[in-house]
Each structure stands twice: as structure tokens, then as C-alpha cells.
Design a protein around this motif. Structure first.
Motif, PDB file in Angstrom:
ATOM      1  N   LEU A   1      14.263   5.021  20.212  1.00 11.45           N
ATOM      2  CA  LEU A   1      15.676   4.806  19.912  1.00 11.45           C
ATOM      3  C   LEU A   1      15.860   3.742  18.841  1.00 11.45           C
ATOM      4  O   LEU A   1      16.755   3.846  17.983  1.00 11.45           O
ATOM      5  CB  LEU A   1      16.412   4.403  21.202  1.00 11.45           C
ATOM      6  N   TYR A   2      14.994   2.733  18.854  1.00  9.96           N
ATOM      7  CA  TYR A   2      15.108   1.675  17.844  1.00  9.96           C
ATOM      8  C   TYR A   2      14.731   2.191  16.456  1.00  9.96           C
ATOM      9  O   TYR A   2      15.317   1.799  15.455  1.00  9.96           O
ATOM     10  CB  TYR A   2      14.219   0.494  18.235  1.00  9.96           C
ATOM     11  N   TYR A   3      13.713   3.103  16.408  1.00  6.66           N
ATOM     12  CA  TYR A   3      13.366   3.726  15.126  1.00  6.66           C
ATOM     13  C   TYR A   3      14.539   4.565  14.598  1.00  6.66           C
ATOM     14  O   TYR A   3      14.854   4.545  13.399  1.00  6.66           O
ATOM     15  CB  TYR A   3      12.121   4.613  15.288  1.00  6.66           C
ATOM     16  N   VAL A   4      15.180   5.305  15.484  1.00  9.73           N
ATOM     17  CA  VAL A   4      16.339   6.106  15.066  1.00  9.73           C
ATOM     18  C   VAL A   4      17.455   5.211  14.559  1.00  9.73           C
ATOM     19  O   VAL A   4      18.102   5.491  13.532  1.00  9.73           O
ATOM     20  CB  VAL A   4      16.825   6.985  16.238  1.00  9.73           C
ATOM     21  N   PHE A   5      17.700   4.093  15.274  1.00 10.83           N
ATOM     22  CA  PHE A   5      18.738   3.152  14.845  1.00 10.83           C
ATOM     23  C   PHE A   5      18.448   2.586  13.455  1.00 10.83           C
ATOM     24  O   PHE A   5      19.340   2.505  12.602  1.00 10.83           O
ATOM     25  CB  PHE A   5      18.850   2.023  15.875  1.00 10.83           C
ATOM     26  N   ASN A   6      17.205   2.191  13.207  1.00  8.87           N
ATOM     27  CA  ASN A   6      16.832   1.648  11.898  1.00  8.87           C
ATOM     28  C   ASN A   6      16.971   2.694  10.798  1.00  8.87           C
ATOM     29  O   ASN A   6      17.402   2.370   9.680  1.00  8.87           O
ATOM     30  CB  ASN A   6      15.396   1.117  11.933  1.00  8.87           C
ATOM     31  N   PHE A   7      16.619   3.942  11.109  1.00  8.92           N
ATOM     32  CA  PHE A   7      16.764   4.989  10.091  1.00  8.92           C
ATOM     33  C   PHE A   7      18.235   5.192   9.726  1.00  8.92           C
ATOM     34  O   PHE A   7      18.594   5.274   8.544  1.00  8.92           O
ATOM     35  CB  PHE A   7      16.169   6.302  10.613  1.00  8.92           C
ATOM     36  N   ILE A   8      19.103   5.239  10.730  1.00 10.40           N
ATOM     37  CA  ILE A   8      20.524   5.465  10.467  1.00 10.40           C
ATOM     38  C   ILE A   8      21.128   4.298   9.687  1.00 10.40           C
ATOM     39  O   ILE A   8      21.880   4.487   8.719  1.00 10.40           O
ATOM     40  CB  ILE A   8      21.284   5.690  11.787  1.00 10.40           C
TER      41      ILE A   8
END
Length: 628
Positions: free
Chosen positions: A436-443
Motif C-alpha cells: 500500500l505504501y508503494y502504491v501511495f508513493n506512485f500516486i
């Protein structure tokens, strides 16, 4: 096309969806005190409707703005402009430009309501500006332009009531009509207002009159407190007080008082802050929410921090003066921490008063537009952060060993600042937390930040390409803020505390109007005397220049340039040889290459046709001779 309701009737039961398209109304202009005949307002509404109909017929489809703004436009021709000037007839000729601004507002309303035709209505709004600018610039009588077209206030009859009277100068600023603002007569009018050569009439602020003493070289004539109504001197005064404000803050922050007592410098600092808050509060009370903008919010934030610092200082003073009193020391430290926290804002606040300088003014416009564009980014960011924060908090509640909100929020904020903390979320509800943190950073780092960069680039390109006009608009807006000041007596903060404590409270409620006015004039003359000494010297110097210009038949604001001194002995009207050579070689810049070639081809075809006719005549004559 939308159906416009009747301007001359009002239906109380009808739902009124009014869309405000003005940039913002500045300070009130005493409009309610000016009488206007309802008959004239109805006639002006008819003039506006005639102009709206004309523009709808002239701009019947979507075109690019450059086809309208081109000086040699095939759409906004001289005939179109001449027809627009006839819309008011002889009686309402001076109202045409104001009515074009009314049409400009109407088309912007249509663009907001009828989204399917928004581009067409925006183009028609541009046409209103172009026609108005050409009318202003084509009028040879500049006094007529200043007094009747630009500065005289008009109103129209709409929905059963008259609108607030306003003039072209005010409406152009409110509607951000750059093309009108950038015209030469408009800028000359703004310059006259800025210098105080045109001012509001005594006792009737809705009427603008010429400063009768501007050509008077007597020094003491110009040493008068009424001259502090001049925007130039008000601006200088504000800059001086801002520098004093900054100097006092610097002295306070560099001389920390361990005992917690309020010294003289702090007293001056907090006293000036109260004066600025009173001034902002008075303007907000008179104008309303439309007064709020970026710099008002910025100043309000600064003043709030200072008030919190002052409150902490009062709380500290309420405790014992004993050296072992921890509460006194704690609140004293908090007070200075809040005060130090406001340091960057004190220095950035100086930029507010530098927008009258061209370099800073153009850049501030870019920054202002960027701040508005960034609202889209922050709105998206808030929604994204709220969703991910709720997810992380839910995971943290399952994992009892992981601290809640602080580490989660800090890690998310660091990602926004492009410094993600992957280690923090590595073992967090594995593998859900790190995914979820990787997804947050990508967005955030890939999508949202690139959107913000694109918005900033777009804003910079839009404004920087038109920086000169934007600067003239912000200068006109600054001038009108001073002209539309809500008080007849100018008491610039912190002098407004003198007005509140020593004039309004003890005298205004019982003194007669004339006596109170004389008292205000005396007090203003005393407190502004250092600046009035300088202002009177400046105006005396300008008076000599004005007299020289009038003796030589020049405009009052004319300044002889270097080439004009050189050209005193040259008269090209008498030099026929050089004048003829120039006229012979002068191109027609109104024609593009294609039109020029077509004209040449047309001339050659005409010559060829003449030759063929002549040859045909000769052949026919020979046949006639042979037959005879």
C-alpha cells in the motif's frame, strides 16, 4: 443560444441563479450616494442589448482570439467599430464602452452556464474588449475620454432594480479586461489617478475632478493633508511603515527578554499588529467575503501567529516572577517560538508592497496564478491522503506493536516531500503495508506531483507571455484600492489607532461634521508632516514641468526624450525630398503577403485586359477599313 430574461421586469418568484464573473469587487466606491435616473439606466440597458446583438452577429462561430486581436482583423473591422459607436446615439455615446463591459460580463456568465458553447461566448467576450479598446484609442479628445468615457459612473436597469453605479476604470479591473487596461488612454488615466492629478470631489466621492493646483509652483499650496489621499503617497507611507514593522520585529527577535516582561520594542510591535488587524477587519466588514484574496489570507495568518505569541506572553506574565516558576518560563519560551516562527512571513510580507515595481509586479502575478492552480493539486492530495491514512490506521490497530498516527503521518508527508520512508512500513502488516505504501508513493510522486508541475508550467506560460499587460492590470488594481478607500480621512496603520482612540471615540459622536472634518485635517497635517514636506517638493517640481509642457503645447505628463531635444531643428514637413522618398518606399503593413500578391496580380490582369481590349479595337478598325 440561451434565452435571456427581460431586463426591464423582475419576477420575485423566479429562482435567480446569479453567477459572479468579476475577478473581485475592490473596496466600495460610495456608489449608493450617486443619483441615477431609472430612465437613463433603462436606455443604457437597451444600448448594451444592441451591442450584444451586434457581437453575436459579427462573431457567429468559434474563431481563435488572434483573429480578433489582430490590428488588421477581418472580423473586427473599422466598420464594425463604427457601428458599435452608434449603438448609443448622440445622447449615450459616452456610455458605449461601459455597455461593452456589461456585455463582456454577460458573455462570461453565458460561458459559465452554457458549457457546450463556452468557447464561443469566451471569444465574444474578447470581441467586447477589442471593440472597447479601439473606441477608446480612436477618440481624439482625450479630456472627453477621461471624464465621460473612463471616469463617469453609469448603471443599467436589471431585474427591476438599478445596478450599482460604476465607471469603466472600476469595471475593467473587476472583470480583469486586460485589453482595455493596456490601452494608452486607460493607462494615462491610471497614471493621473496614481499621481493625484485626478481625485475624488470633496463631499461627493463618486465624482472625479481634476486637481486644480497641479500646475501651481507655490510650495505651501501642496503642503496639505488632503494630498495624502493620493495613491502614490499612500503607497510610499505603507512601504515606510512596513520597513519600520520589519525593523521592530528584528529588534524584538534578537533581544530575547529572559524575565518575560514586555519591553518597548515588543509594545511597538504588538501595537502595530493591532493597528493592522483593525484595518483589515474594517475593510472586511465593509466589503465582505469578496475582499479576501491570497495576500489578505497571508497577512491574517501572520497576525494570528503574533496574537497567539502575545497571548502566550500574557499567560506567562500572569504567573509568578520567581526564577523557579516553570510555567512562566514555558509560556515565555512558547511566546518567542511563535514569534520566531513568523520570521519568514515578515520578510515575505514586504513583497506585498513591491508590486508597483514592474519586475516584482509581473512575478507576483505568476505566483498568484500558481497558488490558485495548486488548489487543484491540494484538493486531490487531501482525498488521496485521507484514504491511505485511514487504511494505514486500520492496519495499525490490528498490529498492537506499531505506534499509530505520528509515524504513519510523518511517513506519508515525507513521501510528498520526495523522501519516502520505506523502512518504516517494511514490517507493517506485511505484506499489505509495504504494498500500500508503494502504491501511495506512485500516486503522489509520479501522478499528482507531475500534475502540479504541469499546472505550474501552464500558469507560467500563460502569464509570462502576457506579463506586461498583467503588470498594468495589477497596477490599476492597486490604484483603485486606494481610490476606493472606505474612509474619507486617510489614517494608514498604525495611525488608524490615533483615529480610533483619540478622534472617533472622544469627538465624532458630538462634534459637528465641519468641526470634526477640521479636527481630522489638523491631526493628519501633524502626523503626516514629514511625508508632506517631501510630497510638496515633488509636486512643486512637477508643477514646473507641467507649466513648461503647456507653454510648448505638450500634454501635462509629457517628458522630453533625448531624440526630441535633437529634433528641435528638424522639420520633415519642410523636407519634401526626404519625405517623398520615404513615402515611395513605405510598405503597406496592413496587407499580408498573400493579399499583396493578389493585388499585384489583379493590377496585372487589369493591364492585360486593357491591352487585349486595345488590340481588339485595332483589329476591328482594320477590318472595317478593309471592308470599306
Amino acid at each position: 443560444m440561451g434565452h435571456w430574461r427581460n431586463l426591464f421586469t423582475a419576477d420575485p418568484g423566479r429562482t435567480r441563479h446569479r453567477i459572479q464573473v468579476e475577478r473581485r469587487r475592490l473596496l466600495p466606491a460610495y456608489a449608493a450616494d450617486e443619483p441615477h435616473a431609472s430612465g437613463a439606466s433603462k436606455e443604457l440597458a437597451k444600448v448594451a442589448l444592441r451591442l450584444k446583438y451586434q457581437i453575436e452577429q459579427v462573431v457567429s462561430c468559434e474563431v481563435k482570439d488572434k483573429f480578433l486581436t489582430d490590428p488588421n482583423s477581418r472580423i473586427i473591422t473599422d466598420d464594425v467599430v463604427a457601428t458599435a459607436m452608434k449603438a448609443g446615439g448622440d445622447e449615450y455615446k459616452a456610455c458605449v464602452v461601459y455597455c461593452l463591459l456589461v456585455c463582456l460580463r454577460w458573455f462570461k456568465i453565458q460561458a459559465s452556464v452554457e458549457l457546450w458553447d463556452s468557447d464561443l461566448h469566451e471569444v465574444r467576450a474578447v470581441a467586447c474588449e477589442v471593440i472597447a479598446k479601439r473606441i477608446i484609442e480612436s477618440e481624439p479628445d482625450q479630456d472627453y475620454v477621461l471624464k465621460d468615457i473612463l471616469l463617469k459612473r453609469y448603471s443599467i436597469f436589471s431585474e427591476g432594480v438599478e445596478t450599482d453605479p460604476a465607471n469603466v476604470i472600476e469595471r475593467s479591473v473587476d472583470l480583469h479586461a486586460l485589453k482595455i487596461i493596456s490601452s494608452a488612454p486607460y493607462q494615462r488615466c491610471i497614471l493621473y489617478l496614481w499621481r493625484g492629478w485626478i481625485c475624488q470631489e470633496e463631499g461627493n466621492p463618486t465624482n472625479f475632478v481634476e486637481y486644480s493646483e497641479k500646475a501651481n509652483t507655490n510650495y505651501w499650496v501642496h503642503f496639505h493633508p488632503d494630498r495624502m489621499r493620493t495613491p502614490l503617497y499612500q503607497n510610499v507611507c505603507q512601504i515606510l511603515f512596513s520597513l519600520v514593522y520589519l525593523a521592530v520585529y528584528t529588534a524584538v527577535i534578537n533581544t530575547v527578554n529572559p524575565t518575560g516582561d514586555v519591553d518597548v520594542a515588543e509594545g511597538i510591535l504588538y501595537g502595530m499588529t493591532v493597528a493592522f488587524i483593525c484595518d483589515e477587519g474594517l475593510k472586511f466588514w465593509k466589503v465582505g467575503w469578496n475582499y479576501l484574496e491570497f495576500w489578505n489570507a497571508f497577512n491574517s495568518t501572520l497576525y494570528t501567529i503574533l496574537i497567539v505569541s502575545l497571548a502566550m506572553r500574557f499567560i506567562a506574565l500572569a504567573h509568578s516572577t520567581s526564577a523557579n516558576d516553570e510555567q512562566r518560563r514555558l509560556y515565555n519560551e512558547l511566546s518567542y517560538n511563535f514569534l520566531a516562527f513568523a520570521g519568514p512571513m515578515f520578510w515575505m510580507r514586504m513583497m506585498l508592497y513591491l508590486d508597483s515595481v514592474r519586475f516584482f509586479g509581473a512575478m507576483f502575478v505568476v505566483l498568484r496564478v500558481m497558488m490558485k492552480e495548486s488548489l487543484i493539486f491540494f484538493a486531490l492530495l487531501f482525498v488521496v491522503m485521507a484514504g491511505f491514512f485511514q487504511a494505514f490506521v486500520g492496519m495499525a490497530q490490528v498490529d498492537d506493536d506499531y505506534p499509530l498516527h505520528r509515524n504513519i503521518l510523518q511517513g506519508m508527508v515525507n513521501s510528498i516531500m520526495q523522501s519516502p520512508e520505506f523502512d518504516t512500513f517494511q514490517e507493517f502488516a506485511f505484506p499489505f503495508g509495504i504494498i500500500l505504501y508503494y502504491v501511495f508513493n506512485f500516486i503522489v510522486m509520479t501522478v499528482l506531483l507531475n500534475i502540479l508541475i504541469a499546472l505550474y508550467n501552464s500558469a507560467y506560460e500563460d502569464i509570462s507571455g502576457n506579463a506586461t499587460d498583467e503588470y498594468m492590470a495589477i497596477f490599476a488594481q492597486k490604484t483603485m484600492q486606494f481610490i476606493r478607500a472606505p474612509d474619507e480621512n486617510v489614517f494608514i496603520p498604525p495611525f488608524n489607532l490615533i483615529e480610533i482612540l483619540f478622534l472617533i471615540a472622544p469627538f465624532e459622536w458630538w462634534l459637528s461634521r465641519n468641526a470634526y472634518a477640521k479636527l481630522n485635517e489638523f491631526v493628519m497635517g501633524v502626523i503626516y508632516s514629514p511625508l508632506l514636506i517631501f510630497a510638496a517638493w515633488v509636486e512643486t517640481s512637477r508643477a514646473r514641468q507641467i507649466q513648461w509642457n503647456r507653454r510648448h503645447g505638450e500634454a501635462d505628463d509629457e517628458y522630453a526624450q533625448e531624440w526630441e531635444h535633437v529634433a528641435t531643428d528638424v522639420n520633415f514637413d519642410l523636407d519634401d525630398t526626404w519625405k517623398e522618398q520615404v513615402m515611395e518606399s513605405m510598405p503597406d503593413i496592413k496587407l499580408d503577403n498573400c493579399t499583396y500578391e493578389l493585388r499585384e496580380l489583379k493590377e496585372q490582369v487589369r493591364m492585360l485586359t486593357g491591352m487585349v481590349k486595345e488590340l481588339n479595337r485595332e483589329v476591328m478598325d482594320k477590318k472595317a477599313d478593309g471592308a470599306s
